[in-house]
Write a protein that holds these residues in place. Structure first.
Motif, PDB file in Angstrom:
ATOM      1  N   GLY A   1      25.882 -18.915   2.000  1.00  0.00           N
ATOM      2  CA  GLY A   1      25.617 -19.559   0.648  1.00  0.00           C
ATOM      3  C   GLY A   1      25.868 -20.800   0.758  1.00  0.00           C
ATOM      4  O   GLY A   1      25.817 -21.697  -0.361  1.00  0.00           O
ATOM      5  N   GLN A   2      26.393 -21.408   1.894  1.00  0.00           N
ATOM      6  CA  GLN A   2      26.767 -22.994   2.107  1.00  0.00           C
ATOM      7  C   GLN A   2      27.886 -23.407   1.070  1.00  0.00           C
ATOM      8  O   GLN A   2      28.027 -24.473   0.556  1.00  0.00           O
ATOM      9  N   GLU A   3      28.612 -22.336   0.956  1.00  0.00           N
ATOM     10  CA  GLU A   3      29.867 -22.712  -0.243  1.00  0.00           C
ATOM     11  C   GLU A   3      31.016 -23.459   0.607  1.00  0.00           C
ATOM     12  O   GLU A   3      31.104 -23.329   1.703  1.00  0.00           O
ATOM     13  N   PRO A   4      31.743 -24.119   0.050  1.00  0.00           N
ATOM     14  CA  PRO A   4      32.912 -24.854   0.544  1.00  0.00           C
ATOM     15  C   PRO A   4      33.864 -23.679   0.913  1.00  0.00           C
ATOM     16  O   PRO A   4      34.068 -22.811   0.185  1.00  0.00           O
ATOM     17  N   VAL A   5      34.874 -24.000   1.925  1.00  0.00           N
ATOM     18  CA  VAL A   5      35.647 -22.955   2.371  1.00  0.00           C
ATOM     19  C   VAL A   5      36.924 -22.909   1.527  1.00  0.00           C
ATOM     20  O   VAL A   5      37.457 -21.587   1.150  1.00  0.00           O
ATOM     21  N   GLU A   6      37.093 -23.917   0.308  1.00  0.00           N
ATOM     22  CA  GLU A   6      38.228 -23.720  -0.532  1.00  0.00           C
ATOM     23  C   GLU A   6      37.694 -22.884  -1.554  1.00  0.00           C
ATOM     24  O   GLU A   6      38.421 -21.887  -2.112  1.00  0.00           O
ATOM     25  N   GLU A   7      36.269 -22.628  -2.086  1.00  0.00           N
ATOM     26  CA  GLU A   7      36.065 -21.586  -2.883  1.00  0.00           C
ATOM     27  C   GLU A   7      36.010 -20.280  -2.084  1.00  0.00           C
ATOM     28  O   GLU A   7      36.516 -19.134  -2.840  1.00  0.00           O
ATOM     29  N   ILE A   8      35.464 -20.120  -0.635  1.00  0.00           N
ATOM     30  CA  ILE A   8      35.903 -18.637  -0.105  1.00  0.00           C
ATOM     31  C   ILE A   8      37.343 -18.125  -0.234  1.00  0.00           C
ATOM     32  O   ILE A   8      37.527 -17.201  -0.557  1.00  0.00           O
ATOM     33  N   ALA A   9      38.051 -19.228   0.104  1.00  0.00           N
ATOM     34  CA  ALA A   9      39.571 -18.812  -0.019  1.00  0.00           C
ATOM     35  C   ALA A   9      40.094 -18.586  -1.373  1.00  0.00           C
ATOM     36  O   ALA A   9      40.829 -17.573  -1.334  1.00  0.00           O
ATOM     37  N   GLN A  10      39.637 -19.170  -2.269  1.00  0.00           N
ATOM     38  CA  GLN A  10      39.958 -18.821  -3.643  1.00  0.00           C
ATOM     39  C   GLN A  10      39.518 -17.486  -4.063  1.00  0.00           C
ATOM     40  O   GLN A  10      40.470 -16.776  -4.619  1.00  0.00           O
TER      41      GLN A  10
END
Length: 402
Positions: A163-172
């Protein structure tokens, strides 16, 4: 990603001892857990091991200097700029000495012209994560067909990347640090490039079975859309067996593997039987072939078909000395299968270290370990170690059993 080669300067264990006193200092400097820094050191050590021989890994001191700078660059890329700068006046610790936690590596004060280039940031790792040759349409299906997609944590990371999400969102969303997400990305990159069933099993073993998620999406494809090498024989033993299984089970007896160009890789007899039964579609599973050509005579496609094989597997391709032992029954089929996966050069190296006597004593687990060492570029050392173990095992046997 090309296989990891042997690092001539230092093993990971030796590097960890050498860098031990800097890990806590770097953890404080970047405001992260020391375990994150240790994990980052392992990832960077692996990356440095992929560099060609010579250059930054030509000798031990150059290797340590390059490794430290790569570690600092990776921490900077992952965690941002450090909260404070270290004292740049501390002198270099003596070779192998155990210095205090406040000591500073001299590589922190290298001149700008001497600094190595930064290791790729997380975003570039994501771009390089997946198999480059597959088409954009086939790509998400191939990722969701991978066994790792059945693991909740890895599934979340893969969905976020797709989904081309930022890594920060995945980590959160996972409740872990960005460094942990980066580590999972590196782990998946290695497993996609060099599949390892044992490693995948260990990943799932740490998770209760009731938390496993379904993976391997099966998709029905029209028979007329599938492509296979031309054949006119629909009365062969394999097709007849598939027909009997269709009738007995009332459903498709096996999954048909196809590539991103809808070429059949395995279970072609299922498609032939389905055609005889006048079925319009079959259940398929995508297996991406690293090939840019959609032709039926493409060498990469033919190689994968031969590797997957069918009911009639070709004999192992061994060097003459091993082939003779295999024909005489002195070399087990499982050991021969692992040796068959090695390159000819690797087989000759094993023969040079073990000879034709000790090679007949190795187990399937020993052969599998040799294969993994061959992939990692440490076959010579592993073969010498196995030689010593087998000699000790041989001398421990009673005289009557020798």
């Amino acid at each position: 990603m090309k296989p990891v080669t042997a690092i001539p300067a230092a093993s990971y264990e030796e590097s960890l001892i050498r860098m031990k006193n800097h890990l806590g200092r770097l953890a404080e400097r970047y405001g992260v857990d020391p375990a994150d820094v240790r994990q980052t050191l392992y990832l960077v050590w692996n990356r440095v091991g992929q560099l060609p021989e010579g250059g930054p890994t030509a000798d031990r001191e150059t290797f340590y200097k390059y490794l430290y700078r790569a570690l600092v660059n990776e921490l900077t890329d992952s965690m941002g700029q450090p909260a404070r700068r270290l004292d740049e006046t501390t002198q270099e610790p003596a070779q192998g000495s155990m210095v205090g936690p406040e000591s500073v590596s001299p590589w922190d004060v290298l001149e700008e012209g001497d600094r190595t280039s930064s290791v790729p940031p997380v975003e570039e790792q994501i771009r390089n994560l997946f198999i480059r040759c597959c088409s954009e349409i086939a790509f998400p299906e191939a990722i969701r067909a991978h066994p790792l997609y059945g693991h909740p944590s890895y599934r979340t990371v893969l969905d976020g990347i797709l989904g081309q999400e930022p890594v920060e969102e995945i980590a959160q969303r996972l409740g872990i640090s960005r460094r942990r997400v980066n580590a999972q990305i590196e782990e998946m990159q290695r497993l996609f490039a060099q599949p390892d069933a044992n490693r995948i099993d260990r990943i799932f073993r740490a998770l209760p079975e009731d938390q496993w998620l379904p993976s391997s999406p099966i998709r029905r494809r029209p028979l007329k859309s599938l492509r296979a090498p031309c054949t006119t024989d629909r009365s062969g033993e394999r097709v007849l067996r598939a027909l009997r299984q269709f009738v007995a089970l009332g459903t498709q007896p096996a999954i048909v593997y196809v590539d991103q160009y809808n070429r059949i890789l395995q279970a072609e007899e299922i498609c032939s039987a389905a055609h005889v039964l006048r079925l319009d579609s079959v259940a398929t599973l995508l297996h991406v072939v690293q090939s840019d050509s959609p032709d039926m005579d493409d060498p990469d496609y033919c190689r994968v078909r031969t590797t997957l094989g069918g009911y009639d597997q070709p004999p192992p391709q061994l060097i003459p000395a091993f082939q003779k032992l295999y024909d005489e029954g002195c070399l087990g089929p499982l050991v021969a299968a692992f040796l068959d996966e090695m390159a000819t050069r690797g087989q000759f190296l094993v023969l040079r270290e073990l000879g034709t006597t000790l090679i007949t004593m190795i187990s399937a687990a020993d052969a599998q370990a040799l294969l993994h060492s061959s992939t990692a570029g440490t076959l010579a050392g592993a073969a010498r170690q196995l030689h010593d173990q087998l000699r000790a095992r041989l001398h421990a046997l009673p005289t009557t059993q020798r």
